[in-house]
Write an enzyme that holds these catalytic residues in place. Structure first.
Site, short mmCIF file in Angstrom:
data_model
loop_
_atom_site.label_atom_id
_atom_site.label_comp_id
_atom_site.label_asym_id
_atom_site.label_seq_id
_atom_site.Cartn_x
_atom_site.Cartn_y
_atom_site.Cartn_z
N GLY A 201 -5.05 7.51 -2.50
CA GLY A 201 -4.58 7.75 -1.13
C GLY A 201 -5.68 8.34 -0.27
CG ASP B 134 1.64 -0.83 -4.78
OD1 ASP B 134 1.90 0.36 -5.04
OD2 ASP B 134 2.48 -1.63 -4.32
CB SER C 140 4.80 19.37 -1.65
OG SER C 140 5.55 19.84 -0.56
CE1 TYR D 150 6.55 14.17 -0.49
CE2 TYR D 150 7.33 16.44 -0.32
CZ TYR D 150 6.31 15.51 -0.20
OH TYR D 150 5.05 15.92 0.20
N1 LIG Z 1 1.25 16.19 5.13
C1 LIG Z 1 1.94 17.20 4.60
O1 LIG Z 1 2.52 18.05 5.31
C2 LIG Z 1 2.01 17.37 3.10
C3 LIG Z 1 2.56 18.56 2.60
C4 LIG Z 1 2.63 18.74 1.23
C5 LIG Z 1 2.17 17.76 0.38
N2 LIG Z 1 1.65 16.62 0.88
C6 LIG Z 1 1.19 15.60 -0.08
O2 LIG Z 1 -0.16 15.29 0.17
C7 LIG Z 1 -0.42 13.94 -0.21
C8 LIG Z 1 -1.06 13.21 0.97
O3 LIG Z 1 -0.17 13.26 2.07
P1 LIG Z 1 -0.59 12.90 3.56
O4 LIG Z 1 0.16 13.79 4.44
O5 LIG Z 1 -2.06 12.81 3.67
O6 LIG Z 1 0.08 11.45 3.67
P2 LIG Z 1 -0.31 10.14 4.51
O7 LIG Z 1 -1.14 10.51 5.68
O8 LIG Z 1 0.98 9.44 4.72
O9 LIG Z 1 -1.23 9.32 3.47
C9 LIG Z 1 -0.68 8.88 2.27
C10 LIG Z 1 -1.74 8.18 1.44
O10 LIG Z 1 -1.11 7.72 0.23
C11 LIG Z 1 -1.32 6.32 0.11
N3 LIG Z 1 -0.21 5.62 -0.52
C12 LIG Z 1 1.11 5.68 -0.20
N4 LIG Z 1 1.82 4.84 -0.98
C13 LIG Z 1 0.94 4.23 -1.80
C14 LIG Z 1 1.05 3.25 -2.81
N5 LIG Z 1 2.23 2.68 -3.15
N6 LIG Z 1 -0.07 2.85 -3.46
C15 LIG Z 1 -1.27 3.38 -3.13
N7 LIG Z 1 -1.45 4.31 -2.17
C16 LIG Z 1 -0.36 4.72 -1.51
C17 LIG Z 1 -1.51 5.82 1.54
O11 LIG Z 1 -2.18 4.58 1.51
P3 LIG Z 1 -2.04 3.48 2.69
O12 LIG Z 1 -2.96 3.93 3.77
O13 LIG Z 1 -2.47 2.21 2.05
O14 LIG Z 1 -0.62 3.47 3.10
C18 LIG Z 1 -2.33 6.96 2.14
O15 LIG Z 1 -3.68 6.83 1.79
C19 LIG Z 1 0.92 13.35 -0.61
O16 LIG Z 1 1.07 13.39 -2.01
C20 LIG Z 1 1.92 14.28 0.05
O17 LIG Z 1 3.16 14.29 -0.61
C21 LIG Z 1 1.56 16.38 2.22
#
Ligand SMILES: NC(=O)c1ccc[n+]([C@@H]2O[C@H](COP(=O)([O-])OP(=O)(O)OC[C@H]3O[C@@H](n4cnc5c(N)ncnc54)[C@H](OP(=O)(O)O)[C@@H]3O)[C@@H](O)[C@H]2O)c1
Length: 247
Positions: free
Chosen positions: A12, A58, A137, A152
């Site tokens: 990701g 994926d 998280s 989640y």
């Molecule tokens: N943002 C927050 O507030 C927050 C808080 C706590 C934890 N987190 C965790 O931090 C991590 C990153 O979150 P983020 O906020 O940066 O999310 P994001 O901006 O939505 O980015 C998600 C990433 O995961 C990839 N991804 C999603 N589904 C996938 C799949 N089936 N196969 C391969 N890659 C996939 C996406 O790839 P594509 O570009 O190809 O879609 C993207 O690179 C996650 O695990 C999330 O749960 C986030």
């Protein structure tokens, strides 16, 4: 330059937190493999991160995960760092409103996906005494009023305990496994909840430090765990959340 000569793999890595982690690891000397399912987004990220190499994958498909590891080893000869970051956030619904497909989809990406990558990476990390970071998280630590994203929360809680299991299981190989629990961070994932000033104020106030986080602030924690500064740290669960989880 804390990571000169290291090969890192960030799932990701195309955007958000994964992008920020990949960027700071590369700025500190690592060669970084980034994966995501969208080839255009990967290309865009690759262009912005020096010494990065994108592979479309994926995380739900075992053969595509295996392909990432094969290509990484083919190209760079080893793996030192795995960051299990890819994740999705479901539609907000109470448990009795979720159907099984929605439940399984979240677990497949956020939990089984991390299993798939870790399983394939371990034999290579055993050779380098490498390290793993799991991005969990705050939602994996406790319940929040109105959060209503149970699949989640379940996936993120599982990742916390798996961090400890894997740390214990692979300590004999000197593989360190640590976990970061972010609070609300400004990324595409949280955009739907930050649409207007009222939402933004609410989210800011959820965090005792008075604001949501930036992806780079998670990146800095990841740099610590991957570097020799954390040479005696394994099985640790680090909240990087502006104090959200202590309330
Ligand atoms: N943002 C927050 O507030 C927050 C808080 C706590 C934890 N987190 C965790 O931090 C991590 C990153 O979150 P983020 O906020 O940066 O999310 P994001 O901006 O939505 O980015 C998600 C990433 O995961 C990839 N991804 C999603 N589904 C996938 C799949 N089936 N196969 C391969 N890659 C996939 C996406 O790839 P594509 O570009 O190809 O879609 C993207 O690179 C996650 O695990 C999330 O749960 C986030």
């Amino acid at each position: 330059m804390k990571l000169t000569g290291k090969i890192a793999l960030v799932t990701g890595g195309s955007r958000g937190i994964g992008f920020a982690i990949a960027k700071i690891l590369s700025e500190n000397g690592a060669l970084v493999v980034i994966t995501s399912k969208d080839s255009e987004k990967i290309k865009k990220a690759e262009a912005q991160i020096t010494n990065s190499f994108g592979i479309t994958c994926d995380i739900k498909k075992k053969s595509e995960v295996q392909n990432v590891l094969n290509k990484t080893i083919e190209k760079f000869g080893k793996l030192d760092i795995l960051v299990n970051n890819a994740g999705i956030f479901p539609k907000i619904k109470q448990l009795h409103e979720i159907d099984e497909e929605e439940w399984n989809e979240v677990l497949d990406v956020n939990l089984t996906g991390q299993f798939r990558f870790t399983k394939e990476a371990i034999p290579h990390l055993q050779k380098t005494s490498g390290c793993i970071i799991n991005i969990s998280s705050d939602a994996g630590l406790k319940a929040y009023q109105g959060f209503n994203a149970d699949a989640y929360s379940a996936s993120k809680a599982a990742l916390i305990v798996l961090t400890k299991c894997w740390a214990l299981e692979y300590a004999k190989d000197k593989i360190r496994v640590n976990c970061i629990c972010p609070g609300v961070v400004d990324t595409d994932m949280t955009k739907p909840f930050l649409k207007n000033q009222k939402d933004i104020e609410f989210m800011n106030n959820e965090h005792p430090l008075g604001r949501i986080g930036q992806p780079e602030e998670i990146g800095k924690a990841a740099l610590y765990f991957t570097s020799d500064d954390a040479s005696w740290v394994t099985g640790a669960i680090l909240t990087v959340d502006g104090g959200e989880s202590i309330k």
